[in-house]
Motif scaffolding. Structure first.
Motif, PDB file in Angstrom:
ATOM      1  N   ALA A  57       0.702  -1.372  -0.002  1.00 56.96           N
ATOM      2  CA  ALA A  57       0.247   0.096  -0.136  1.00 56.96           C
ATOM      3  C   ALA A  57       0.880   0.989  -0.273  1.00 56.96           C
ATOM      4  CB  ALA A  57      -1.031   0.029   1.534  1.00 56.96           C
ATOM      5  N   ARG A  58       2.282   1.257   0.758  1.00 52.57           N
ATOM      6  CA  ARG A  58       2.021   2.642   0.775  1.00 52.57           C
ATOM      7  C   ARG A  58       3.581   1.872  -0.337  1.00 52.57           C
ATOM      8  NH1 ARG A  58       2.512   4.312   5.531  1.00 52.57           N
ATOM      9  NH2 ARG A  58       3.691   6.292   4.339  1.00 52.57           N
ATOM     10  N   ARG A  59       3.853   1.996  -1.675  1.00 52.27           N
ATOM     11  CA  ARG A  59       4.735   1.256  -2.317  1.00 52.27           C
ATOM     12  C   ARG A  59       3.472   2.151  -3.754  1.00 52.27           C
ATOM     13  NH1 ARG A  59       6.903  -2.975  -1.880  1.00 52.27           N
ATOM     14  NH2 ARG A  59       5.160  -4.375  -2.530  1.00 52.27           N
ATOM     15  N   ALA A  60       2.377   1.369  -3.431  1.00 52.57           N
ATOM     16  CA  ALA A  60       0.917   2.428  -4.755  1.00 52.57           C
ATOM     17  C   ALA A  60       0.750   3.995  -4.469  1.00 52.57           C
ATOM     18  CB  ALA A  60       0.179   0.790  -4.561  1.00 52.57           C
ATOM     19  N   ALA A  61       1.770   4.300  -2.852  1.00 46.70           N
ATOM     20  CA  ALA A  61       0.104   5.343  -2.820  1.00 46.70           C
ATOM     21  C   ALA A  61       0.720   6.409  -3.959  1.00 46.70           C
ATOM     22  CB  ALA A  61       0.699   5.488  -0.899  1.00 46.70           C
ATOM     23  N   PRO A  62       2.082   6.860  -3.718  1.00 44.98           N
ATOM     24  CA  PRO A  62       2.486   8.416  -4.245  1.00 44.98           C
ATOM     25  C   PRO A  62       1.636   8.259  -6.020  1.00 44.98           C
ATOM     26  CG  PRO A  62       4.541   7.180  -3.726  1.00 44.98           C
ATOM     27  CD  PRO A  62       3.188   6.336  -3.138  1.00 44.98           C
ATOM     28  N   SER A  63       1.588   6.790  -6.806  1.00 39.19           N
ATOM     29  CA  SER A  63       1.502   6.783  -7.781  1.00 39.19           C
ATOM     30  C   SER A  63      -0.769   7.090  -7.971  1.00 39.19           C
ATOM     31  CB  SER A  63       1.581   5.984  -8.496  1.00 39.19           C
ATOM     32  OG  SER A  63       0.684   5.292  -9.050  1.00 39.19           O
ATOM     33  N   TRP A  64      -0.540   6.805  -6.616  1.00 39.90           N
ATOM     34  CA  TRP A  64      -2.019   6.399  -6.745  1.00 39.90           C
ATOM     35  C   TRP A  64      -2.485   8.076  -6.177  1.00 39.90           C
ATOM     36  CZ3 TRP A  64      -6.788   4.261  -8.765  1.00 39.90           C
ATOM     37  CH2 TRP A  64      -7.877   4.416  -7.805  1.00 39.90           C
ATOM     38  N   SER A  65      -1.563   9.102  -5.515  1.00 36.37           N
ATOM     39  CA  SER A  65      -2.539   9.870  -5.006  1.00 36.37           C
ATOM     40  C   SER A  65      -2.740  10.827  -5.737  1.00 36.37           C
ATOM     41  CB  SER A  65      -1.639  10.040  -3.607  1.00 36.37           C
ATOM     42  OG  SER A  65      -0.583  10.277  -4.060  1.00 36.37           O
ATOM     43  N   HIS A  66      -1.314  10.836  -7.142  1.00 42.02           N
ATOM     44  CA  HIS A  66      -0.673  11.477  -8.453  1.00 42.02           C
ATOM     45  C   HIS A  66      -2.161  11.516  -9.590  1.00 42.02           C
ATOM     46  CE1 HIS A  66       2.725  12.770  -6.245  1.00 42.02           C
ATOM     47  NE2 HIS A  66       1.790  13.775  -6.599  1.00 42.02           N
ATOM     48  N   THR A  67      -3.023  10.091  -9.567  1.00 41.41           N
ATOM     49  CA  THR A  67      -3.664  10.378 -10.797  1.00 41.41           C
ATOM     50  C   THR A  67      -5.149  11.058 -10.599  1.00 41.41           C
ATOM     51  OG1 THR A  67      -3.346   8.078 -10.165  1.00 41.41           O
ATOM     52  CG2 THR A  67      -5.754   7.768 -11.220  1.00 41.41           C
ATOM     53  N   PRO A  68      -5.335  11.852 -11.801  1.00 47.15           N
ATOM     54  CA  PRO A  68      -6.209  12.185 -11.337  1.00 47.15           C
ATOM     55  C   PRO A  68      -7.558  11.905 -10.667  1.00 47.15           C
ATOM     56  CG  PRO A  68      -6.312  12.656 -13.319  1.00 47.15           C
ATOM     57  CD  PRO A  68      -4.843  11.309 -12.588  1.00 47.15           C
ATOM     58  N   VAL A  69      -8.410  12.543  -9.866  1.00 50.09           N
ATOM     59  CA  VAL A  69      -9.355  12.128  -9.267  1.00 50.09           C
ATOM     60  C   VAL A  69     -10.702  11.707  -9.903  1.00 50.09           C
ATOM     61  CG1 VAL A  69     -10.340  14.647  -9.092  1.00 50.09           C
ATOM     62  CG2 VAL A  69     -11.006  12.484  -7.123  1.00 50.09           C
ATOM     63  N   HIS A  70     -10.543  12.233 -11.515  1.00 52.19           N
ATOM     64  CA  HIS A  70     -11.864  11.966 -12.366  1.00 52.19           C
ATOM     65  C   HIS A  70     -11.645  10.341 -12.252  1.00 52.19           C
ATOM     66  CE1 HIS A  70     -12.753  16.046 -11.942  1.00 52.19           C
ATOM     67  NE2 HIS A  70     -13.719  15.419 -12.315  1.00 52.19           N
ATOM     68  N   ALA A 195     -14.945  -6.968  -7.685  1.00 49.02           N
ATOM     69  CA  ALA A 195     -15.551  -5.512  -8.782  1.00 49.02           C
ATOM     70  C   ALA A 195     -14.499  -5.410  -8.783  1.00 49.02           C
ATOM     71  CB  ALA A 195     -16.628  -5.397  -7.389  1.00 49.02           C
ATOM     72  N   LEU A 196     -13.786  -4.155  -7.600  1.00 49.28           N
ATOM     73  CA  LEU A 196     -12.572  -2.980  -7.289  1.00 49.28           C
ATOM     74  C   LEU A 196     -11.726  -3.565  -8.308  1.00 49.28           C
ATOM     75  CD1 LEU A 196     -12.894  -1.763  -4.311  1.00 49.28           C
ATOM     76  CD2 LEU A 196     -13.293  -0.394  -6.193  1.00 49.28           C
ATOM     77  N   VAL A 197     -10.712  -5.003  -8.727  1.00 46.20           N
ATOM     78  CA  VAL A 197      -9.929  -5.883  -9.324  1.00 46.20           C
ATOM     79  C   VAL A 197     -10.406  -5.093 -10.760  1.00 46.20           C
ATOM     80  CG1 VAL A 197      -8.090  -7.275 -10.095  1.00 46.20           C
ATOM     81  CG2 VAL A 197      -8.839  -6.441  -7.845  1.00 46.20           C
ATOM     82  N   GLU A 198     -11.324  -5.741 -11.048  1.00 46.27           N
ATOM     83  CA  GLU A 198     -12.114  -5.772 -12.411  1.00 46.27           C
ATOM     84  C   GLU A 198     -11.996  -4.841 -12.611  1.00 46.27           C
ATOM     85  OE1 GLU A 198     -15.610  -8.829 -13.942  1.00 46.27           O
ATOM     86  OE2 GLU A 198     -14.882  -8.619 -12.586  1.00 46.27           O
ATOM     87  N   ALA A 199     -12.351  -3.571 -12.272  1.00 44.98           N
ATOM     88  CA  ALA A 199     -12.726  -2.142 -12.427  1.00 44.98           C
ATOM     89  C   ALA A 199     -11.455  -1.493 -12.968  1.00 44.98           C
ATOM     90  CB  ALA A 199     -13.597  -1.509 -11.918  1.00 44.98           C
ATOM     91  N   GLY A 200     -10.248  -1.966 -13.000  1.00 44.73           N
ATOM     92  CA  GLY A 200      -8.969  -1.627 -12.622  1.00 44.73           C
ATOM     93  C   GLY A 200      -8.705  -1.085 -11.985  1.00 44.73           C
ATOM     94  N   LEU A 201      -8.488  -1.159 -10.548  1.00 42.40           N
ATOM     95  CA  LEU A 201      -7.347  -0.621  -9.600  1.00 42.40           C
ATOM     96  C   LEU A 201      -6.620  -1.321  -9.870  1.00 42.40           C
ATOM     97  CD1 LEU A 201      -8.651   0.767  -7.303  1.00 42.40           C
ATOM     98  CD2 LEU A 201      -8.570  -0.714  -5.335  1.00 42.40           C
ATOM     99  N   PRO A 202      -5.401  -0.144  -9.466  1.00 43.13           N
ATOM    100  CA  PRO A 202      -3.988  -1.015  -9.600  1.00 43.13           C
ATOM    101  C   PRO A 202      -3.285  -1.551  -8.715  1.00 43.13           C
ATOM    102  CG  PRO A 202      -3.988   1.625  -9.824  1.00 43.13           C
ATOM    103  CD  PRO A 202      -5.929   1.276  -9.488  1.00 43.13           C
ATOM    104  N   ASP A 203      -2.293  -2.755  -8.898  1.00 41.22           N
ATOM    105  CA  ASP A 203      -1.870  -2.858  -7.532  1.00 41.22           C
ATOM    106  C   ASP A 203      -0.664  -2.035  -6.620  1.00 41.22           C
ATOM    107  OD1 ASP A 203      -2.207  -4.835  -9.813  1.00 41.22           O
ATOM    108  OD2 ASP A 203       0.218  -5.221 -10.082  1.00 41.22           O
ATOM    109  N   GLY A 204      -1.726  -2.902  -5.358  1.00 44.10           N
ATOM    110  CA  GLY A 204      -1.633  -1.936  -4.176  1.00 44.10           C
ATOM    111  C   GLY A 204      -1.996  -1.828  -3.678  1.00 44.10           C
ATOM    112  N   VAL A 205      -3.058  -0.933  -4.624  1.00 41.39           N
ATOM    113  CA  VAL A 205      -4.095   0.558  -3.879  1.00 41.39           C
ATOM    114  C   VAL A 205      -5.292   0.202  -2.715  1.00 41.39           C
ATOM    115  CG1 VAL A 205      -5.579   1.859  -4.747  1.00 41.39           C
ATOM    116  CG2 VAL A 205      -3.104   1.346  -6.292  1.00 41.39           C
ATOM    117  N   LEU A 206      -5.034  -0.996  -2.894  1.00 40.71           N
ATOM    118  CA  LEU A 206      -5.975  -2.360  -2.095  1.00 40.71           C
ATOM    119  C   LEU A 206      -5.959  -3.064  -1.620  1.00 40.71           C
ATOM    120  CD1 LEU A 206      -9.038  -2.515  -0.594  1.00 40.71           C
ATOM    121  CD2 LEU A 206     -10.063  -3.554  -2.475  1.00 40.71           C
TER     122      LEU A 206
END
Ligand code: UN1
Length: 495
Positions: A57-70, A195-206
């Motif tokens: 989760a820590r590794r995934a955080a920087p990229s996910w937090s910079h992903t546009p909220v939309h 459902a979230l993985v299938e929807a495209g959630l990047p690795d490590g975010v959840l």
């Protein structure tokens, strides 16, 4: 499918860094209507897995937090679509694993989807605030950032809706998550993660960790967790909150309720008895918002109780996957034993069993986890206020009743609890309703409707000892899942 037909157990899984874990000790979930029937099984996560999940989760955080909220929101919306498409199947699984009825199970899956859609649109809402400055040429902005890695600990009673209302805001505001669901309902947790993985959630975010309470403890203790959101019992919630406080980590803990319905003399008794029935006995009373105390003004008490009991006579208890059934079992044998002991203690102190006869259950169910809908009339004396059915959260289909001499006493009785999550008041007089808004010390007040229920766009949470930290849902969720930066902004040129 017939209610008794069993199916091959579904596969439970943990999710760490985008990979579904295939090994580990065994975790099994069973059907409370027939505790011998396995609903799902799979590997159980270990304490080492907690660290792996937090690191991911820590590794995934920087990229996910910079992903546009939309874009973050779009993942939630796609996941909502998957849940909606599978609502019948998932609703049945939920009913088999948790014990609520098919209609409630399906309704909860759709509610989880609604929550995901609500937060999925967060990109279209205001991102912060802009203030005037007392100094010329300056503006003051309040911007928001994710808090980081959020530990999410969820209870058994809403196995998909409560996780959705914690995880959706956590993710859309740019946090990553390590989630430990109740071990009694692991299948629905797997389904939400799928459902979230299938929807495209990047690795490590959840990251989802399936297992027993020690995993929750390890998440709360882990130095890599930046915030903790918890829903569950008061005892565990206070432990979680005190550990978090020692570590200096923000906590949101949604805990007990001992919610009152107040029926005033001018109430529509048909409406009130229907809504009290729903509030007390839907989902087998296993909601933190359930009505567990009823206060009825003397003048209408007999007429009200007659109507409530007539409704209870028509309230069918049985296998919750049978479409005709109104109420299923409680979630497990231990919970059933604890509730039975609580009813016994109240009767020993002088409560009258106004309803709660032996159940006439179909032979297809095992009676261990079934409790009859129970109404306990407490004696008309001050000591009734100390009755366990009045003070303690049984988390089952038990309603403690006191009669009040007048409206004032009814309101005092309603406030006589250390908890203050929700309440209902039944009256046709808007003056009483307005007074109740001022006088009832609760986080959620229903005027002429049952004490349970929550909409995704409005704050959810209690007063007094029902909760700690910012409330959930709506814009309230943003307070917990983001931290603000107050920016004093001036132009860069002098003069
Ligand atoms: C509802 O009233 O529909 O644990 C939701 C609970 C609450 C959710 C109640 N956090 O029961």
């Amino acid at each position: 499918m017939s209610p008794t037909m069993t199916t091959t157990p579904a596969l439970l899984r943990s999710l760490i860094d985008g990979r579904w874990e295939e090994s580990g000790g065994e975790l099994v979930s069973t059907n409370p209507a027939r505790p011998d029937e396995v609903v799902a099984q799979g590997p159980r996560a270990s304490l080492e897995d907690v660290s792996r999940a937090v690191e991911a989760a820590r590794r995934a955080a920087p990229s996910w937090s910079h992903t546009p909220v939309h874009e973050r929101g779009a993942v939630l919306v796609r996941a909502a679509g998957h849940l909606e498409a599978d609502a019948d199947t998932l609703g049945r699984e939920l009913s088999r694993e948790e014990g609520k009825t098919l209609a409630e199970g399906r309704g909860e899956v759709l509610r989880a989807a609604q929550i995901l859609r609500y937060y999925g649109s967060e990109g279209d809402r205001s991102a912060g605030e802009l203030f005037h400055s007392p100094r010329p040429g300056e503006r003051i902005l309040v911007t928001r950032k994710p808090v980081g890695v959020v530990g999410v600990i969820t209870p058994f009673n809403f196995p998909i809706a409560i996780p959705a209302w914690k995880i959706a805001p956590a993710l859309v505001y740019g946090n990553t998550v390590v989630w430990k669901p109740a071990n009694t309902v692991p299948l629905l947790a797997t389904r939400l993660a799928e459902a979230l993985v299938e929807a495209g959630l990047p690795d490590g975010v959840l990251n989802l960790l399936q297992g027993t309470g020690e995993l929750g403890g390890a998440i709360v203790d882990h130095p890599g967790i930046d915030a903790i959101t918890f829903t569950g019992s008061t005892a565990v919630g206070r432990e979680v909150a005190s550990t978090a406080a020692l570590r200096g980590v923000p906590v949101q803990a949604e805990m007990g309720g001992k919610n009152a319905a107040v029926v005033l003399a001018d109430a529509d008794l048909d409406l009130a008895s229907e809504q009290v029935l729903f509030g007390a006995f839907r989902s087998t009373g296993q909601k933190c918002t359930a009505t567990s105390r009823l206060i009825v003004v003397d003048e209408v008490a007999d007429a009200f109780m007659e109507r409530l009991i007539a409704r209870l006579d028509a309230w069918i208890v049985g296998d919750p996957t049978d479409e005709n059934v109104h109420m299923g079992p409680v979630v497990g044998p231990q919970q059933a034993a604890r509730i039975r002991a609580g009813i016994g203690a109240s009767v020993d102190r002088g409560a009258r069993l106004a309803y709660g006869t032996d159940l006439d259950l179909p032979p297809t169910v095992d009676p261990t986890c079934f409790i009859a809908p129970t109404v306990l009339e407490l004696p008309d004396e001050p000591a009734a206020g100390a009755d366990p059915a009045w003070r303690e959260e049984f988390f089952g289909p038990v309603l403690a009743v006191r009669r009040a001499r007048n409206t004032g006493e009814a309101v005092d009785f309603a406030n006589d609890s250390e908890f203050g999550l929700s309440a209902s008041i039944f009256t046709q007089d808007v003056s009483y309703a307005l007074d109740a808004m001022e006088q009832l010390k609760v986080g959620i007040l229903h005027v002429n409707s049952e004490s349970a229920g929550a909409d995704p766009h409005v704050p959810f949470g209690g007063a007094k000892k029902s909760g700690l930290g910012p409330k959930e849902q709506g814009t309230a969720a943003r307070e917990f899942f983001t931290s603000t930066t107050t920016v004093y902004l001036r132009g860069g040129r002098r003069g």
